[in-house]
Design a protein around this motif. Structure first.
Motif, mmCIF file in Angstrom:
data_model
loop_
_atom_site.group_PDB
_atom_site.id
_atom_site.type_symbol
_atom_site.label_atom_id
_atom_site.label_comp_id
_atom_site.label_asym_id
_atom_site.label_seq_id
_atom_site.Cartn_x
_atom_site.Cartn_y
_atom_site.Cartn_z
ATOM 1 N N ASP A 1 0.810 -1.206 0.178
ATOM 2 C CA ASP A 1 -0.064 0.062 0.108
ATOM 3 C C ASP A 1 0.938 1.255 -0.052
ATOM 4 O O ASP A 1 1.988 1.030 0.525
ATOM 5 C CB ASP A 1 -0.917 -0.017 1.100
ATOM 6 C CG ASP A 1 -2.100 -0.992 1.003
ATOM 7 O OD1 ASP A 1 -2.103 -1.509 -0.026
ATOM 8 O OD2 ASP A 1 -2.822 -1.149 2.069
ATOM 9 N N PRO A 2 0.337 2.351 -0.557
ATOM 10 C CA PRO A 2 1.036 3.428 -0.676
ATOM 11 C C PRO A 2 1.207 4.140 0.802
ATOM 12 O O PRO A 2 0.256 4.096 1.520
ATOM 13 C CB PRO A 2 0.559 4.611 -1.639
ATOM 14 C CG PRO A 2 -0.266 3.514 -2.563
ATOM 15 C CD PRO A 2 -0.703 2.392 -1.479
ATOM 16 N N CYS A 3 2.405 4.509 1.276
ATOM 17 C CA CYS A 3 2.546 5.427 2.432
ATOM 18 C C CYS A 3 1.546 6.706 2.090
ATOM 19 O O CYS A 3 1.349 7.202 0.913
ATOM 20 C CB CYS A 3 3.936 5.774 2.687
ATOM 21 S SG CYS A 3 5.204 4.537 2.600
ATOM 22 N N GLN A 4 1.186 7.202 3.429
ATOM 23 C CA GLN A 4 -0.005 8.128 3.180
ATOM 24 C C GLN A 4 0.763 9.721 2.888
ATOM 25 O O GLN A 4 0.250 10.403 2.138
ATOM 26 C CB GLN A 4 -0.419 8.373 4.744
ATOM 27 C CG GLN A 4 -1.386 7.370 5.095
ATOM 28 C CD GLN A 4 -2.706 7.306 4.444
ATOM 29 O OE1 GLN A 4 -3.098 8.388 3.994
ATOM 30 N NE2 GLN A 4 -3.596 6.262 4.409
ATOM 31 N N ALA A 5 1.991 9.769 3.219
ATOM 32 C CA ALA A 5 2.777 11.029 2.888
ATOM 33 C C ALA A 5 3.396 10.747 1.525
ATOM 34 O O ALA A 5 3.843 9.898 1.354
ATOM 35 C CB ALA A 5 3.812 11.564 4.054
#
Length: 266
Positions: free
Chosen positions: A243-247
């Motif tokens: 999953d992509p990191c939030q930042a």
């Protein structure tokens, strides 16, 4: 005697007759009412039937053959021809259409070219689910509709898929149904969806998803649609997926995609 009285023209000083009074006929220079077996009436005489014939109406076609002979198409034979079969001790009958050798009706053993044997009959092509082997139709295999040879299926009945030449349902683990054929999942994938029909939406766009569950030690990466041991930069393994990191500026996040563990320099 009767022979003399029925004779119309006799030789001198003899009982031999050349012509008899109707309805008598000449046989061996005698007048008789019925020709003996193997002869027929014609032109006021008894004439020979064809060889081996006991009862006939003329000299070309027999109705009943003598013992030791078989009636075949109006002739008397010792053995039935190749495209005839022995119907009884007295008669041969013709095999079915396009059949060269048989044991009886719908019991063909050899067909004319290009015909094939199917259930004892001669057909131009084998039915669905069968294939020609040595001029006979044989079953492809269970639930198989088309094959190159028995147990080498190329197409299955509805609801089944080809796997290693056979028809099965469902496809084995690590395989998926691709238009009736079981094809392997992508590398390191333990479970994939039939026909690659599972999609995932990311950033507002629809992407092909080829794997539902990756093997142990691997995570699914939507970015490249593959199972990887190490997630790409800016992504973190979470519940079996990268999953992509939030930042947006985060290079690496661990355990929770909201927790950044590595940022770009500067």
């Amino acid at each position: 005697d009767r022979s003399r009285h029925s004779c119309w023209t006799a030789l001198p000083i003899s009982i031999s007759c050349k012509e008899c009074i109707s309805p008598f006929v000449v046989h061996n220079e005698q007048c008789i009412g019925i020709c003996p077996p193997g002869y027929y009436k014609g032109d006021k005489k008894c004439h020979n039937c064809i060889e081996g014939c006991e009862v006939c109406d003329n000299g070309e076609v027999c109705r009943v053959c003598k013992d030791g002979y078989l009636l075949e198409n109006g002739e008397c034979v010792k053995v039935c021809s190749s495209n005839y079969y022995k119907f009884s001790e007295k008669e041969c009958r013709k095999c079915d259409e396009n059949c060269l050798q048989c044991d009886g009706p719908k019991q063909c053993k050899l067909c004319e070219d290009p015909y094939l044997i199917h259930k004892g009959e001669c057909v131009k092509q084998c039915p669905s689910g069968m294939v020609a082997v040595n001029k006979e139709c044989e079953l492809c295999g269970e639930h198989c509709s088309k094959c190159t040879e028995p147990n080498k299926c190329t197409a299955c009945e509805a609801g089944y898929s080809v796997f290693e030449g056979k028809c099965i349902k469902p496809c084995p683990t690590t395989y998926f149904n691709d238009e009736g054929v079981c094809n392997p999942c992508i590398d390191h994938c333990d479970l994939c969806t039939d026909n690659y029909k599972l999609y995932t939406k990311e950033a507002g766009e629809e992407r092909l998803r080829s794997c539902d569950k990756c093997s142990n030690g691997y995570n699914y990466s939507p970015l490249n649609d593959e199972c990887v041991q190490n997630c790409p930069v800016g992504q973190s393994p979470f519940a079996g997926e990268c999953d992509p990191c939030q930042a947006d500026t985060c290079l690496e996040c661990k355990n929770e995609i909201t927790s950044c563990s590595s940022c770009p320099s500067g």
